[in-house]
Scaffold this motif. Structure first.
Motif, PDB file in Angstrom:
ATOM      1  N   ILE A  17       0.907  -0.854  -0.052  1.00 46.03           N
ATOM      2  CA  ILE A  17       0.211   0.002   0.198  1.00 46.03           C
ATOM      3  C   ILE A  17       0.902   0.765   0.230  1.00 46.03           C
ATOM      4  O   ILE A  17       0.064   1.895  -0.832  1.00 46.03           O
ATOM      5  CB  ILE A  17      -0.689   0.348   1.181  1.00 46.03           C
ATOM      6  CG1 ILE A  17      -1.918  -0.750   0.838  1.00 46.03           C
ATOM      7  CG2 ILE A  17      -1.721   1.243   1.535  1.00 46.03           C
ATOM      8  CD1 ILE A  17      -2.623  -1.265   2.169  1.00 46.03           C
ATOM      9  N   PRO A  38       3.304   3.143  -3.918  1.00 48.24           N
ATOM     10  CA  PRO A  38       3.311   3.694  -4.272  1.00 48.24           C
ATOM     11  C   PRO A  38       4.057   5.044  -4.347  1.00 48.24           C
ATOM     12  O   PRO A  38       3.773   5.677  -5.148  1.00 48.24           O
ATOM     13  CB  PRO A  38       1.825   3.703  -5.006  1.00 48.24           C
ATOM     14  CG  PRO A  38       1.668   2.523  -4.445  1.00 48.24           C
ATOM     15  CD  PRO A  38       2.777   2.187  -2.888  1.00 48.24           C
ATOM     16  N   LEU A  39       4.048   5.559  -2.978  1.00 50.06           N
ATOM     17  CA  LEU A  39       3.840   6.638  -2.572  1.00 50.06           C
ATOM     18  C   LEU A  39       5.196   7.497  -2.818  1.00 50.06           C
ATOM     19  O   LEU A  39       5.156   8.683  -3.508  1.00 50.06           O
ATOM     20  CB  LEU A  39       3.664   6.990  -0.813  1.00 50.06           C
ATOM     21  CG  LEU A  39       2.337   6.561  -0.012  1.00 50.06           C
ATOM     22  CD1 LEU A  39       2.770   7.427   1.161  1.00 50.06           C
ATOM     23  CD2 LEU A  39       1.532   7.560  -0.771  1.00 50.06           C
ATOM     24  N   LEU A  58       5.099   8.333  -6.858  1.00 51.36           N
ATOM     25  CA  LEU A  58       4.296   9.146  -6.697  1.00 51.36           C
ATOM     26  C   LEU A  58       5.070  10.554  -7.079  1.00 51.36           C
ATOM     27  O   LEU A  58       4.345  11.471  -7.254  1.00 51.36           O
ATOM     28  CB  LEU A  58       3.010   9.468  -6.217  1.00 51.36           C
ATOM     29  CG  LEU A  58       1.811   7.792  -6.089  1.00 51.36           C
ATOM     30  CD1 LEU A  58       0.496   7.959  -5.192  1.00 51.36           C
ATOM     31  CD2 LEU A  58       1.377   8.588  -8.009  1.00 51.36           C
ATOM     32  N   HIS A 100       5.207  11.730   3.961  1.00 52.92           N
ATOM     33  CA  HIS A 100       4.093  11.878   2.627  1.00 52.92           C
ATOM     34  C   HIS A 100       3.121  13.136   3.015  1.00 52.92           C
ATOM     35  O   HIS A 100       3.821  14.415   1.237  1.00 52.92           O
ATOM     36  CB  HIS A 100       3.105  10.503   2.363  1.00 52.92           C
ATOM     37  CG  HIS A 100       2.557  11.254   1.534  1.00 52.92           C
ATOM     38  ND1 HIS A 100       1.231  11.045   1.259  1.00 52.92           N
ATOM     39  CD2 HIS A 100       2.772  10.693  -0.106  1.00 52.92           C
ATOM     40  CE1 HIS A 100       0.289  11.042  -0.125  1.00 52.92           C
ATOM     41  NE2 HIS A 100       1.851  11.004  -0.917  1.00 52.92           N
ATOM     42  N   ILE A 127      -3.975  13.619  -6.952  1.00 47.44           N
ATOM     43  CA  ILE A 127      -4.009  12.390  -7.080  1.00 47.44           C
ATOM     44  C   ILE A 127      -3.661  12.071  -5.395  1.00 47.44           C
ATOM     45  O   ILE A 127      -3.133  10.460  -4.934  1.00 47.44           O
ATOM     46  CB  ILE A 127      -2.785  11.549  -8.116  1.00 47.44           C
ATOM     47  CG1 ILE A 127      -3.618  12.117  -9.041  1.00 47.44           C
ATOM     48  CG2 ILE A 127      -2.783  10.481  -8.045  1.00 47.44           C
ATOM     49  CD1 ILE A 127      -2.712  11.571 -11.639  1.00 47.44           C
ATOM     50  N   ASN A 128      -1.522  11.989  -4.952  1.00 49.41           N
ATOM     51  CA  ASN A 128      -1.820  12.176  -3.936  1.00 49.41           C
ATOM     52  C   ASN A 128      -2.173  12.256  -2.446  1.00 49.41           C
ATOM     53  O   ASN A 128      -2.237  11.504  -1.755  1.00 49.41           O
ATOM     54  CB  ASN A 128      -0.421  13.233  -3.473  1.00 49.41           C
ATOM     55  CG  ASN A 128       1.077  12.972  -3.721  1.00 49.41           C
ATOM     56  OD1 ASN A 128       0.880  12.595  -5.818  1.00 49.41           O
ATOM     57  ND2 ASN A 128       2.250  11.930  -3.842  1.00 49.41           N
ATOM     58  N   ILE A 149      -5.225  11.604  -2.799  1.00 48.61           N
ATOM     59  CA  ILE A 149      -6.742  10.700  -2.621  1.00 48.61           C
ATOM     60  C   ILE A 149      -6.071   9.647  -2.517  1.00 48.61           C
ATOM     61  O   ILE A 149      -6.482   8.750  -1.089  1.00 48.61           O
ATOM     62  CB  ILE A 149      -7.080  10.701  -3.888  1.00 48.61           C
ATOM     63  CG1 ILE A 149      -8.372  11.985  -3.972  1.00 48.61           C
ATOM     64  CG2 ILE A 149      -7.826   9.771  -4.313  1.00 48.61           C
ATOM     65  CD1 ILE A 149      -8.201  12.375  -5.887  1.00 48.61           C
ATOM     66  N   TYR A 150      -4.647   9.756  -2.694  1.00 47.70           N
ATOM     67  CA  TYR A 150      -3.961   8.285  -2.621  1.00 47.70           C
ATOM     68  C   TYR A 150      -3.718   8.281  -1.152  1.00 47.70           C
ATOM     69  O   TYR A 150      -4.019   7.022  -0.588  1.00 47.70           O
ATOM     70  CB  TYR A 150      -3.165   7.764  -3.133  1.00 47.70           C
ATOM     71  CG  TYR A 150      -2.057   6.341  -3.472  1.00 47.70           C
ATOM     72  CD1 TYR A 150      -3.337   5.129  -3.459  1.00 47.70           C
ATOM     73  CD2 TYR A 150      -1.579   6.632  -2.289  1.00 47.70           C
ATOM     74  CE1 TYR A 150      -2.142   4.569  -3.631  1.00 47.70           C
ATOM     75  CE2 TYR A 150      -0.709   4.791  -2.676  1.00 47.70           C
ATOM     76  CZ  TYR A 150      -1.138   3.715  -2.647  1.00 47.70           C
ATOM     77  OH  TYR A 150      -0.741   2.308  -2.615  1.00 47.70           O
ATOM     78  N   PHE A 198      -6.660   7.329   0.973  1.00 46.36           N
ATOM     79  CA  PHE A 198      -7.304   6.153   0.894  1.00 46.36           C
ATOM     80  C   PHE A 198      -6.526   4.901   1.428  1.00 46.36           C
ATOM     81  O   PHE A 198      -6.737   4.358   2.264  1.00 46.36           O
ATOM     82  CB  PHE A 198      -7.437   5.461  -0.660  1.00 46.36           C
ATOM     83  CG  PHE A 198      -6.705   3.681  -1.275  1.00 46.36           C
ATOM     84  CD1 PHE A 198      -8.335   3.872  -0.609  1.00 46.36           C
ATOM     85  CD2 PHE A 198      -5.724   3.701  -1.211  1.00 46.36           C
ATOM     86  CE1 PHE A 198      -8.242   2.082  -1.586  1.00 46.36           C
ATOM     87  CE2 PHE A 198      -6.194   1.917  -1.234  1.00 46.36           C
ATOM     88  CZ  PHE A 198      -6.771   1.438  -1.738  1.00 46.36           C
ATOM     89  N   THR A 199      -4.810   5.503   1.628  1.00 47.59           N
ATOM     90  CA  THR A 199      -4.257   4.459   2.576  1.00 47.59           C
ATOM     91  C   THR A 199      -4.530   4.613   3.826  1.00 47.59           C
ATOM     92  O   THR A 199      -4.526   3.878   5.141  1.00 47.59           O
ATOM     93  CB  THR A 199      -2.300   4.848   1.953  1.00 47.59           C
ATOM     94  OG1 THR A 199      -2.184   6.244   2.021  1.00 47.59           O
ATOM     95  CG2 THR A 199      -2.246   4.518   0.553  1.00 47.59           C
TER      96      THR A 199
END
Length: 309
Positions: A157, A160-161, A164, A183, A196-197, A199-200, A203-204
């Motif tokens: 999970i 990807p950070l 990104l 992050h 996008i960051n 939102i992700y 989400f995480t």
């Protein structure tokens, strides 16, 4: 109007920050940090040594505790270079690659710790709800698979950070408000669109700590329901006593996070920077410092068979 100067991730350097307004006493502040790291590393290493050498402790509860100790050790190692670097040597600069690596380890290890606390809640639920079937439900192979699955979940999970973040260009005012990289702070230094960051990142958080905390709460609702159905008052207290250490570990992990979010929501991101920094250190360092102490105090096997002999 002067345009904002941005530059690529290949040349970016971030500046870390210690306790705001306490720059003159950084060397003195390093003393408690050194003590906390020493106690944390010694305590977690001792738990690992005890569980490894005593075959009577090779059961799910202590396997999960060992995994928690490894996670706390790794988190200490991930934060030692920058935190002690600032307070001992006034070393504030960190390259982007090093920053990305640190934030990956910090966030993934925190996700793993949250998952382990959930597994330990499940372990206590099975031990109280199905004591006769406990050994068959949570056998060692199944315990190892569950632990590995949650470790891989945390890594997958968070992985990807850094990628990104690496897409962005970063502005020259790259002063972070902590002694380590996170992050949510690094992405705000970008000169690019960070939706996008955002939102992700949300989400995480919801998929890991949010979901884990809800399931831990539900586990304890079921534990209390089971315990209240026990006729004997003594057995009821004995069952609840087996959960005390885990409850303390949960409170140590989630309370500073909730406190930090409450302060930011109530007063804003830029208000009370010293309080926000202290809460940040507590959320990062307090669990790894206190977990070995809590479990050694409450665990009969760890206390009587090893610490008192």
């Amino acid at each position: 109007m002067t345009p904002i100067t941005c530059y690529t991730s290949m040349s970016a350097v971030f500046l870390l920050t210690g306790l705001p307004g306490q720059e003159d006493v950084h060397l003195w502040i390093s003393v408690p940090f050194c003590l906390m790291y020493a106690i944390s590393i010694l305590g977690n290493s001792l738990i690992l040594f005890i569980v490894k050498t005593d075959s009577s402790l090779h059961e799910p509860m202590y396997i999960f505790l060992s995994m928690l100790a490894i996670t706390d050790l790794a988190l200490s190692i991930a934060t030692i270079p920058t935190i002690l670097g600032i307070y001992l040597f006034n070393s504030r600069e960190i390259s982007l690659d090093a920053c990305f690596a640190q934030l990956f380890f910090i966030h993934s290890l925190q996700c793993i710790e949250s998952s382990l606390l959930l597994l330990m809640a499940f372990d206590r639920f099975i031990a109280i709800r199905e004591p006769l079937r406990y050994a068959s439900i949570l056998n060692l192979p199944r315990t190892a698979k569950m632990g590995l699955a949650f470790v891989l979940r945390g890594v997958a999970i968070i992985l990807p950070l850094p990628f990104l973040l690496r897409r962005f260009q970063y502005c020259r005012a790259n002063v972070l408000s902590h002694s380590y990289c996170l992050h949510q702070e690094v992405m705000k230094m970008a000169c690019s669109d960070i939706r996008i960051n955002n939102i992700y990142g949300l989400f995480t958080t919801l998929l890991t700590m949010g979901l884990d905390s809800m399931l831990i709460f539900l586990s304890y609702v079921m534990i209390i329901k089971t315990v209240l159905s026990v006729v004997s008052h003594t057995e009821c207290l004995r069952a609840l006593n087996t959960c005390v250490s885990h409850l303390c570990a949960v409170l140590l992990f989630y309370t500073p996070e909730i406190g930090l979010l409450s302060v930011i929501h109530r007063f804003g991101k830029g208000s009370y920077p010293l309080l926000q920094s202290l809460l940040g250190y507590m959320s990062l360092l307090l669990p790894s410092l206190m977990n070995p102490i809590v479990y050694s105090m409450k665990s009969k096997h760890l206390r009587e068979e090893h610490f008192c002999n």
